[in-house]
Design a protein around this motif. Structure first.
Motif, PDB file in Angstrom:
ATOM      1  N   LYS A 164       1.003  -0.894   0.301  1.00  0.00           N
ATOM      2  CA  LYS A 164       0.110  -0.233  -0.099  1.00  0.00           C
ATOM      3  C   LYS A 164       1.040   1.405   0.188  1.00  0.00           C
ATOM      4  O   LYS A 164       0.395   2.179  -0.085  1.00  0.00           O
ATOM      5  CB  LYS A 164      -0.805  -0.026   1.307  1.00  0.00           C
ATOM      6  N   ARG A 165       2.230   1.163   1.032  1.00  0.00           N
ATOM      7  CA  ARG A 165       2.852   2.083   0.664  1.00  0.00           C
ATOM      8  C   ARG A 165       3.554   2.398  -0.796  1.00  0.00           C
ATOM      9  O   ARG A 165       3.855   3.475  -0.904  1.00  0.00           O
ATOM     10  CB  ARG A 165       3.385   2.250   1.808  1.00  0.00           C
ATOM     11  N   ARG A 167       2.523   1.489  -3.776  1.00  0.00           N
ATOM     12  CA  ARG A 167       1.260   2.778  -4.401  1.00  0.00           C
ATOM     13  C   ARG A 167       0.929   4.814  -4.281  1.00  0.00           C
ATOM     14  O   ARG A 167       0.869   4.826  -4.536  1.00  0.00           O
ATOM     15  CB  ARG A 167       0.477   1.291  -4.404  1.00  0.00           C
ATOM     16  N   LYS A 168       1.417   4.201  -1.951  1.00  0.00           N
ATOM     17  CA  LYS A 168       1.206   5.632  -1.913  1.00  0.00           C
ATOM     18  C   LYS A 168       2.012   6.537  -2.363  1.00  0.00           C
ATOM     19  O   LYS A 168       1.924   7.889  -3.409  1.00  0.00           O
ATOM     20  CB  LYS A 168       1.177   6.075  -0.630  1.00  0.00           C
ATOM     21  N   SER A 169       3.125   5.841  -2.892  1.00  0.00           N
ATOM     22  CA  SER A 169       4.250   6.507  -3.208  1.00  0.00           C
ATOM     23  C   SER A 169       3.781   6.826  -4.725  1.00  0.00           C
ATOM     24  O   SER A 169       4.367   8.107  -5.231  1.00  0.00           O
ATOM     25  CB  SER A 169       5.880   5.962  -2.964  1.00  0.00           C
ATOM     26  N   GLN A 170       3.248   6.266  -5.355  1.00  0.00           N
ATOM     27  CA  GLN A 170       3.302   6.917  -7.602  1.00  0.00           C
ATOM     28  C   GLN A 170       1.714   7.253  -6.918  1.00  0.00           C
ATOM     29  O   GLN A 170       2.519   7.919  -8.021  1.00  0.00           O
ATOM     30  CB  GLN A 170       2.785   4.911  -7.949  1.00  0.00           C
ATOM     31  N   LYS A 171       1.075   7.546  -6.249  1.00  0.00           N
ATOM     32  CA  LYS A 171       0.057   7.967  -6.543  1.00  0.00           C
ATOM     33  C   LYS A 171       0.227   9.364  -5.500  1.00  0.00           C
ATOM     34  O   LYS A 171       0.012  11.035  -6.584  1.00  0.00           O
ATOM     35  CB  LYS A 171      -1.081   7.995  -5.151  1.00  0.00           C
ATOM     36  N   GLU A 172       1.515  10.030  -4.611  1.00  0.00           N
ATOM     37  CA  GLU A 172       2.018  11.069  -4.586  1.00  0.00           C
ATOM     38  C   GLU A 172       2.953  11.354  -5.385  1.00  0.00           C
ATOM     39  O   GLU A 172       3.515  12.760  -5.528  1.00  0.00           O
ATOM     40  CB  GLU A 172       2.964  10.847  -3.586  1.00  0.00           C
ATOM     41  N   GLY A 173       2.886  11.238  -6.585  1.00  0.00           N
ATOM     42  CA  GLY A 173       3.952  11.651  -7.481  1.00  0.00           C
ATOM     43  C   GLY A 173       5.387  11.321  -7.429  1.00  0.00           C
ATOM     44  O   GLY A 173       6.136  11.971  -8.394  1.00  0.00           O
ATOM     45  N   ARG A 228      10.602  13.955  -6.981  1.00  0.00           N
ATOM     46  CA  ARG A 228       8.710  14.108  -7.202  1.00  0.00           C
ATOM     47  C   ARG A 228       9.257  15.318  -7.454  1.00  0.00           C
ATOM     48  O   ARG A 228      10.561  16.110  -7.086  1.00  0.00           O
ATOM     49  CB  ARG A 228       8.585  14.263  -5.296  1.00  0.00           C
ATOM     50  N   ILE A 259       5.704   8.886   2.427  1.00  0.00           N
ATOM     51  CA  ILE A 259       4.727   8.896   1.329  1.00  0.00           C
ATOM     52  C   ILE A 259       5.235   8.238   0.415  1.00  0.00           C
ATOM     53  O   ILE A 259       4.978   7.627  -0.269  1.00  0.00           O
ATOM     54  CB  ILE A 259       4.320   9.510   0.450  1.00  0.00           C
TER      55      ILE A 259
END
Length: 332
Positions: A164-165, A167-173, A228, A259
């Motif tokens: 999940k983390r 994926r979170k990094s990917q969503k955060e750019g 990022r 993130i």
């Protein structure tokens, strides 16, 4: 009957160095056993580098163990792997059909003012200490078998919270980038921030530079960086050989956001190691007693834990000299 000799690195012949490297490849040694890596450690930290060498009854080299000696007053401390210098593993690499770990360690004779601090190599897939009679302490390091598919590693090794983390990094750019030697200057500010954050002295820049300059062109090192919006937030230096690739030098900017950076970097490191044909990736030691949070994190990346061992050897004379030195130089 085996014969044990100890030679200064500068006294090793080219033939002996070649035999050391051959044994390292044949019997599963690590990058931390290679003569070049140990030469870099010696040059950077001014240690005295020597090699224990085991010879068969016919004079054939059947094993070796690097040693780094530091002088402190009248005393000498000799490390098979100086962990305080970011050398997590060391110890004997040897032909187990001709000699045992016990025989080798018992043959390591130290001076009257010398202590031997022994850390072994990773004991996997065979644990050569299983039948030991020596007073060794069992330690652990987490590894991932890279013969699995990336999908299996993703689903079966990483815990759901860690996936999940990522994926979170990917969503955060967050964007992952891979570099060779040219990436060190990009990563160094993150390394310095991390050491400042944990209030520990950093290693010299030249240490990282020499390791990366030598091993990156040989495909034995990679710098993984998380960015990022063009800003470098964290990274890792991954080094190793065909057997083990190690997550060696993690780094993060002081105010980096939470993130999923560590998880994303470790996953990218796993992917790089697998894509380049390495057998295992090693997360470089768990210490549940002194670093419980970091140990918890690593065990959520993989719970496949394998042993290595530690022991300290010295004569009574060393302890007497140590007490005298402490008495003669109080406060030092």
């Amino acid at each position: 009957m085996i014969k044990m000799i100890r030679k200064q690195y500068t006294d090793l012949s080219q033939d002996e160095i070649q035999k050391i490297e051959k044994i390292n490849v044949e019997f599963g040694g690590l990058i931390f056993h290679e003569t070049k890596f140990n030469q870099i450690v010696q040059e950077t930290f001014n240690t005295e580098l020597s090699y224990w060498i085991a010879l068969s009854s016919t004079g054939t080299m059947i094993g070796f163990c690097p040693m780094h000696t530091e002088k402190r007053g009248f005393l000498k401390y000799s490390y098979s792997s100086p962990t305080h210098l970011s050398v997590p593993f060391g110890g004997w690499i040897f032909n187990s059909s001709m000699v045992t770990h016990d025989e080798l360690i018992q043959g390591m004779k130290y001076g009257i003012n010398e202590s031997g601090i022994y850390f072994s190599s990773i004991q996997f897939p065979t644990d050569s200490f299983q039948q030991t009679k020596l007073p060794v302490k069992r330690l652990s390091t987490p590894i991932i078998d890279l013969s699995q598919t990336e999908e299996d590693i993703w689903n079966n090794s990483l815990k759901p919270s860690r996936r999940k983390r990522v994926r979170k990094s990917q969503k955060e750019g967050v964007v992952m980038k891979r570099y060779g030697a040219e990436g060190l200057e990009i990563l160094l500010p993150c390394i310095k921030d991390l050491y400042q954050k944990i209030n520990r002295p950093d290693k010299p820049d030249d240490y990282y530079r020499k390791v990366i300059d030598y091993y990156a062109p040989k495909n034995q090192a990679c710098i993984i960086v998380a960015e990022r919006d063009g800003e470098v937030l964290a990274g890792n230096i991954v080094i190793g050989n065909k057997f083990y690739m190690h997550l060696w030098a993690g780094a993060v900017r002081y105010n980096a956001p939470s993130i999923g950076l560590s998880e994303a970097i470790d996953w990218e490191s796993i992917a790089w190691a697998k894509q380049n044909g390495f057998s295992y990736i090693d997360l470089c030691v768990i210490d549940e007693e002194n670093l419980p949070q970091l140990a918890f994190y690593k065990l959520e990346i993989t719970n496949h834990v394998v042993p290595f061992y530690h022991m300290v050897t010295s004569k009574l004379s060393f302890k007497i000299i140590a007490k005298l030195q402490k008495y003669l130089t109080p406060g030092k």
